[in-house]
Design a protein around this motif. Structure first.
Motif, PDB file in Angstrom:
ATOM      1  N   UNK A  98     -22.991  31.930  44.627  1.00 36.07           N
ATOM      2  CA  UNK A  98     -21.844  32.092  43.744  1.00 36.07           C
ATOM      3  C   UNK A  98     -21.048  33.260  44.297  1.00 36.07           C
ATOM      4  N   UNK A  99     -19.771  33.021  44.599  1.00 36.97           N
ATOM      5  CA  UNK A  99     -18.940  34.016  45.275  1.00 36.97           C
ATOM      6  C   UNK A  99     -17.608  34.119  44.551  1.00 36.97           C
ATOM      7  N   UNK A 100     -17.172  35.342  44.254  1.00 40.04           N
ATOM      8  CA  UNK A 100     -15.894  35.573  43.587  1.00 40.04           C
ATOM      9  C   UNK A 100     -15.052  36.460  44.471  1.00 40.04           C
ATOM     10  N   UNK A 101     -13.833  36.021  44.738  1.00 36.12           N
ATOM     11  CA  UNK A 101     -12.943  36.755  45.633  1.00 36.12           C
ATOM     12  C   UNK A 101     -11.559  36.897  45.005  1.00 36.12           C
ATOM     13  N   UNK A 102     -10.969  38.087  45.054  1.00 32.05           N
ATOM     14  CA  UNK A 102      -9.601  38.255  44.572  1.00 32.05           C
ATOM     15  C   UNK A 102      -8.605  37.603  45.523  1.00 32.05           C
ATOM     16  N   UNK A 103      -7.452  37.257  45.001  1.00 31.23           N
ATOM     17  CA  UNK A 103      -6.425  36.646  45.838  1.00 31.23           C
ATOM     18  C   UNK A 103      -5.117  36.589  45.114  1.00 31.23           C
ATOM     19  N   UNK A 104      -4.243  35.739  45.579  1.00 31.17           N
ATOM     20  CA  UNK A 104      -2.949  35.564  44.940  1.00 31.17           C
ATOM     21  C   UNK A 104      -2.487  34.123  45.129  1.00 31.17           C
ATOM     22  N   UNK A 105      -1.766  33.645  44.165  1.00 28.40           N
ATOM     23  CA  UNK A 105      -1.190  32.306  44.243  1.00 28.40           C
ATOM     24  C   UNK A 105       0.206  32.464  44.835  1.00 28.40           C
ATOM     25  N   UNK A 106       0.448  31.760  45.918  1.00 33.26           N
ATOM     26  CA  UNK A 106       1.730  31.830  46.608  1.00 33.26           C
ATOM     27  C   UNK A 106       2.608  30.677  46.134  1.00 33.26           C
ATOM     28  N   UNK A 107       3.757  30.984  45.518  1.00 32.34           N
ATOM     29  CA  UNK A 107       4.636  29.899  45.041  1.00 32.34           C
ATOM     30  C   UNK A 107       5.340  29.184  46.179  1.00 32.34           C
TER      31      UNK A 107
END
Length: 107
Positions: free
Chosen positions: A98-107
């Motif tokens: 189980x892996x959780x990574x921060x990121x961003x949604x690119x429009x």
């Protein structure tokens, strides 16, 4: 347009893993739990080949037949919402990652 902060939850299991007395596929039970908790999106992918901590290779066999292909579940939402659902998801994954990574949604 500005990007939106988000996070990616990645869960790696085997296709043959099951959940509960009904023995439904674990990937199905996890996606249903994510859906019930209102997580923005989830997708299940089956792998052609892979290995994990067990150091055992999982791969397609002759004619594409295998009994334990690797499966990944990807879920995207805010980090807070994904962390909130982890208490329900983590006990379901007896073997796997189980892996959780921060990121961003690119429009």
């Amino acid at each position: 347009m500005a990007s939106t902060p988000a996070a990616l939850l990645l869960i790696c299991i085997d296709e043959t893993d099951t959940w509960g007395d009904s023995r439904i596929p674990l990937y199905e039970a996890i996606v249903e739990k994510l859906f019930e908790r209102g997580i923005d999106g989830a997708t299940v992918h089956t792998g052609i080949m892979g290995y994990g901590a067990s150091r055992r290779l999982h791969r397609k066999r002759l004619f594409g037949v295998t009994d334990d292909r690797p499966v990944t579940i990807l879920a995207v939402d805010t980090e807070a919402r994904l962390r909130g659902v982890l208490a329900a998801i983590r006990p379901m994954v007896r073997e796997g990652l189980v892996f959780l990574s921060p990121g961003e949604i690119i429009p």
